[in-house]
Design a protein around this motif. Structure first.
Motif, PDB file in Angstrom:
ATOM      1  N   GLU A  84       0.645  -0.683  -0.234  1.00 59.24           N
ATOM      2  CA  GLU A  84       0.235   0.060  -0.340  1.00 59.24           C
ATOM      3  C   GLU A  84       0.877   1.548   0.126  1.00 59.24           C
ATOM      4  O   GLU A  84       0.510   2.056  -0.358  1.00 59.24           O
ATOM      5  CB  GLU A  84      -1.018   0.067   1.515  1.00 59.24           C
ATOM      6  CG  GLU A  84      -2.074   1.118   1.016  1.00 59.24           C
ATOM      7  CD  GLU A  84      -2.824   0.298   2.204  1.00 59.24           C
ATOM      8  OE1 GLU A  84      -2.737   1.140   3.564  1.00 59.24           O
ATOM      9  OE2 GLU A  84      -3.685  -0.595   2.083  1.00 59.24           O
ATOM     10  N   ALA A  85       1.913   1.344   0.479  1.00 57.91           N
ATOM     11  CA  ALA A  85       2.894   2.105   0.927  1.00 57.91           C
ATOM     12  C   ALA A  85       3.685   3.008  -0.713  1.00 57.91           C
ATOM     13  O   ALA A  85       3.829   3.637  -0.779  1.00 57.91           O
ATOM     14  CB  ALA A  85       4.008   2.105   1.973  1.00 57.91           C
ATOM     15  N   ARG A  86       4.050   1.229  -0.585  1.00 56.00           N
ATOM     16  CA  ARG A  86       4.579   1.236  -2.355  1.00 56.00           C
ATOM     17  C   ARG A  86       3.790   2.129  -3.727  1.00 56.00           C
ATOM     18  O   ARG A  86       4.190   2.841  -3.922  1.00 56.00           O
ATOM     19  CB  ARG A  86       4.997  -0.168  -2.829  1.00 56.00           C
ATOM     20  CG  ARG A  86       6.485  -0.241  -2.649  1.00 56.00           C
ATOM     21  CD  ARG A  86       7.288  -1.453  -3.306  1.00 56.00           C
ATOM     22  NE  ARG A  86       7.431  -1.858  -1.984  1.00 56.00           N
ATOM     23  CZ  ARG A  86       6.707  -3.526  -2.202  1.00 56.00           C
ATOM     24  NH1 ARG A  86       5.094  -4.081  -1.951  1.00 56.00           N
ATOM     25  NH2 ARG A  86       6.953  -4.041  -0.793  1.00 56.00           N
ATOM     26  N   ALA A  87       2.103   1.466  -3.244  1.00 55.81           N
ATOM     27  CA  ALA A  87       1.806   1.931  -4.356  1.00 55.81           C
ATOM     28  C   ALA A  87       1.550   3.710  -4.057  1.00 55.81           C
ATOM     29  O   ALA A  87       1.406   4.275  -5.466  1.00 55.81           O
ATOM     30  CB  ALA A  87       0.549   1.200  -4.662  1.00 55.81           C
ATOM     31  N   ARG A  88       1.146   3.898  -2.925  1.00 56.40           N
ATOM     32  CA  ARG A  88       1.367   5.701  -2.541  1.00 56.40           C
ATOM     33  C   ARG A  88       2.176   6.177  -3.271  1.00 56.40           C
ATOM     34  O   ARG A  88       2.653   7.351  -3.746  1.00 56.40           O
ATOM     35  CB  ARG A  88       1.033   6.208  -1.496  1.00 56.40           C
ATOM     36  CG  ARG A  88      -0.517   5.834  -0.714  1.00 56.40           C
ATOM     37  CD  ARG A  88      -0.993   6.327   1.043  1.00 56.40           C
ATOM     38  NE  ARG A  88       0.085   5.913   1.540  1.00 56.40           N
ATOM     39  CZ  ARG A  88      -0.456   5.122   2.395  1.00 56.40           C
ATOM     40  NH1 ARG A  88      -1.496   4.133   2.679  1.00 56.40           N
ATOM     41  NH2 ARG A  88       0.440   4.610   3.615  1.00 56.40           N
ATOM     42  N   MET A  89       3.120   5.755  -2.562  1.00 57.30           N
ATOM     43  CA  MET A  89       4.373   6.612  -3.588  1.00 57.30           C
ATOM     44  C   MET A  89       5.045   6.672  -4.807  1.00 57.30           C
ATOM     45  O   MET A  89       5.341   7.337  -5.475  1.00 57.30           O
ATOM     46  CB  MET A  89       5.968   5.559  -2.572  1.00 57.30           C
ATOM     47  CG  MET A  89       6.456   5.736  -1.595  1.00 57.30           C
ATOM     48  SD  MET A  89       6.951   7.266  -0.603  1.00 57.30           S
ATOM     49  CE  MET A  89       8.854   6.744  -1.335  1.00 57.30           C
ATOM     50  N   ASN A  90       4.161   5.732  -5.347  1.00 53.76           N
ATOM     51  CA  ASN A  90       4.719   5.581  -7.023  1.00 53.76           C
ATOM     52  C   ASN A  90       3.071   6.133  -7.369  1.00 53.76           C
ATOM     53  O   ASN A  90       3.274   5.842  -9.115  1.00 53.76           O
ATOM     54  CB  ASN A  90       4.521   3.727  -7.663  1.00 53.76           C
ATOM     55  CG  ASN A  90       5.813   3.253  -7.030  1.00 53.76           C
ATOM     56  OD1 ASN A  90       6.847   4.725  -7.392  1.00 53.76           O
ATOM     57  ND2 ASN A  90       6.061   1.716  -7.307  1.00 53.76           N
ATOM     58  N   GLY A  91       2.485   7.388  -7.058  1.00 52.75           N
ATOM     59  CA  GLY A  91       1.506   7.739  -7.151  1.00 52.75           C
ATOM     60  C   GLY A  91      -0.365   6.651  -7.952  1.00 52.75           C
ATOM     61  O   GLY A  91      -0.821   7.136  -7.985  1.00 52.75           O
TER      62      GLY A  91
END
Length: 155
Positions: free
Chosen positions: A132-139
């Motif tokens: 979830e955090a990775r997805a937010r970081m990658n937009g």
């Protein structure tokens, strides 16, 4: 005492919450006894002065032991030095009860559900949170929460 002896406030600004103190005063007295407003204010001032006295003596005990943090033992010693030795046992019991209640509230707090989860469930939840955090970081959009513990757990 210097009027600015309480950090950041003048001595006149230091007080205790009136509503709380009024409640305590009423709980300690029989229901048919009333207390005048002036008497309540005087009791509150006495409590503040007592706290200042015990705090000051606790600080002195702490300094004599070359410590930088006032510990409960310093407060108990201060009570003894100030002539309140007869209350030490009751104060210590209240401290132990507070400590016990504090530990109970920490156990039942925000992070307590982790103790009820299996290691696999915790690992799956961690991986979901990382994704979830990775997805937010990658937009990108947030990854939906996985309910199946046996889902892909590899990084």
């Amino acid at each position: 005492m210097d009027p600015m002896d309480i950090v950041g406030k003048s001595k006149e600004d230091a007080s205790l919450p009136k509503a709380t103190m009024t409640k305590i005063i009423k709980e300690m007295l029989p229901p048919d006894v009333r207390v005048a407003r002036d008497a309540q204010d005087l009791l509150i001032e006495c409590c503040v002065e007592f706290i200042n006295l015990v705090s000051s003596e606790s600080n002195e005990v702490c300094n004599r032991e070359e410590k930088r943090t006032i510990a409960p033992e310093h407060v108990l010693k201060a009570l003894e030095v100030l002539g309140f030795g007869e209350y030490i046992e009751e104060v210590y019991a209240a401290y132990e009860q507070h400590k016990h209640e504090t530990m109970d509230s920490l156990k039942g707090g925000k992070w307590s559900n982790g103790a009820e989860m299996t290691e696999e469930a915790l690992l799956a939840e961690q991986q979901r949170m990382f994704a979830e955090a990775r997805a937010r970081m990658n937009g990108g959009a947030a990854v939906p929460k996985q309910t199946d513990v046996d889902s892909n757990v590899e990084s």
